[in-house]
Design an enzyme around this catalytic site. Structure first.
Site, PDB file in Angstrom:
ATOM      1  N   ALA A  49       0.864  -1.176   0.000  1.00 24.60           N
ATOM      2  CA  ALA A  49       0.000   0.000   0.000  1.00 24.60           C
ATOM      3  C   ALA A  49       0.900   1.225   0.000  1.00 24.60           C
ATOM      4  O   ALA A  49       2.055   1.162   0.450  1.00 24.60           O
ATOM      5  CB  ALA A  49      -0.878  -0.017   1.235  1.00 24.60           C
TER       6      ALA A  49
ATOM      7  N   GLY B 112       0.535  -4.877   1.022  1.00 25.36           N
ATOM      8  CA  GLY B 112      -0.671  -4.904   0.198  1.00 25.36           C
ATOM      9  C   GLY B 112      -0.441  -5.584  -1.154  1.00 25.36           C
ATOM     10  O   GLY B 112      -1.388  -6.105  -1.747  1.00 25.36           O
TER      11      GLY B 112
ATOM     12  N   GLU C  43      -0.829  -9.158  -0.421  1.00 24.78           N
ATOM     13  CA  GLU C  43      -2.260  -9.381  -0.118  1.00 24.78           C
ATOM     14  C   GLU C  43      -3.107  -9.335  -1.391  1.00 24.78           C
ATOM     15  O   GLU C  43      -4.039 -10.120  -1.564  1.00 24.78           O
ATOM     16  CB  GLU C  43      -2.720  -8.335   0.898  1.00 24.78           C
TER      17      GLU C  43
END
Ligand SMILES: CC(C)(O)CC(=O)SCCNC(=O)CCNC(=O)[C@H](O)C(C)(C)COP(=O)(O)OP(=O)(O)OC[C@H]1O[C@@H](n2cnc3c(N)ncnc32)[C@H](O)[C@@H]1OP(=O)(O)O
Length: 257
Positions: free
Chosen positions: A65, A108, A111
């Site tokens: 992220a 992220g 993920e």
């Protein structure tokens, strides 16, 4: 819709989404999330597309992220926006999504790859959940999905130390389905996606749904759920065509109905 953070293309019956923020190693900001979700939804409703590939660059699938976007957030900002919940829309895409991962897939990025249905990695891929080094923890499903992929012990190791896992370890641990040379990553992934895209779309979508349900149901419930979906496929023209083609020793011509 014009896209700034991604490139969107088709290769035959395969929809390809390429993360495209090279200077930031494809760090995932809110705009990237909105664009990836919009592109995946557009491919999902396009009858000519049978499978979707999500990829990044050779150096980074995505380095996580966007830390620069997150850094100033207060608790109330994160909570009131339900920060990262937008990615959940990807779990509702009915067509298979394959992540083609080279280089860094961190935080992220790891993920996001795990939200996809399976991961094909190049030999340079590096997976990790380094959030602990930033004073936080995974927030896009990492502590849950990674644990289901690699088991508690390795997931704890990854999430608590922030260490990276190379492609060989990721394949051995069940995080990725196959590892290929860097130069072959897109060719192999597109071949795999094209193979899936040639099959009956209802059968493919129900297979995906059934495998994913195995994470949420008991074995007995899951087997019953699978059997109901299996029965329902006998209402499709593609079941008739697929089995007839086998008996007649010819290739099936699926109509996705
Ligand atoms: C979703 C959640 C809740 O789970 C949270 C997260 O995902 S938190 C983020 C987890 N990811 C990380 O902590 C990885 C951060 N990046 C790195 O550690 C390094 O960039 C690296 C090891 C991946 C690569 O190192 P290197 O080759 O030395 O490149 P850099 O110079 O560090 O990076 C180049 C450029 O990209 C920017 N960058 C990299 N990662 C991010 C990121 N996650 N967010 C924002 N920007 C990122 C980095 O700042 C550099 O840009 P400039 O500063 O040069 O403009």
């Amino acid at each position: 819709m014009p896209y700034d953070m991604i490139k969107v293309d088709t290769n035959g019956a395969v929809g390809v989404i390429t993360l495209n923020r090279p200077k930031a190693l494809n760090a995932l900001n809110t705009q990237t999330m909105n664009e990836v979700v919009a592109a995946a939804q557009a491919f999902d409703s396009d009858g000519k597309v049978g499978c979707i590939v999500l990829t990044g660059s050779e150096k980074a699938f995505a380095a996580g992220a966007d830390i620069k976007e997150m850094q100033p957030l207060s608790y109330m900002d994160a909570w009131s926006q339900d920060f990262f919940a937008g990615w959940d829309a990807l779990t509702r895409i009915r067509k298979p999504i394959i992540a083609a991962v080279s280089g860094y897939a961190l935080g992220g990025g790891c993920e996001l790859a795990m939200i996809c249905d399976f991961i094909i990695a190049s030999e340079s891929a590096k997976f990790g959940q380094p959030e602990i080094t930033l004073g936080v923890m995974p927030g896009m499903g990492g502590s849950q999905r990674l644990t289901r992929f690699v088991g508690k012990s390795k997931s704890m190791d990854m999430c608590l130390t922030g260490r990276m896992m190379d492609a060989e370890e990721a394949e051995r641990s069940g995080l990725v389905s196959r590892v290929v040379p860097v130069s072959d990553l897109m060719e192999v992934t597109l071949e795999v996606a094209a193979k899936i895209a040639q099959f009956s779309q209802p059968a493919v979508a129900m297979t995906k749904e059934s495998v994913n349900r195995s994470y949420e149901m008991t074995m007995a419930e899951g087997v019953r759920f699978e059997r109901r979906l299996f029965h329902s496929l006998f209402a499709t023209e593609d079941q008739d065509e697929g089995m007839k083609a086998f008996v007649e020793k010819r290739s099936a011509q699926f109509k996705n109905r």
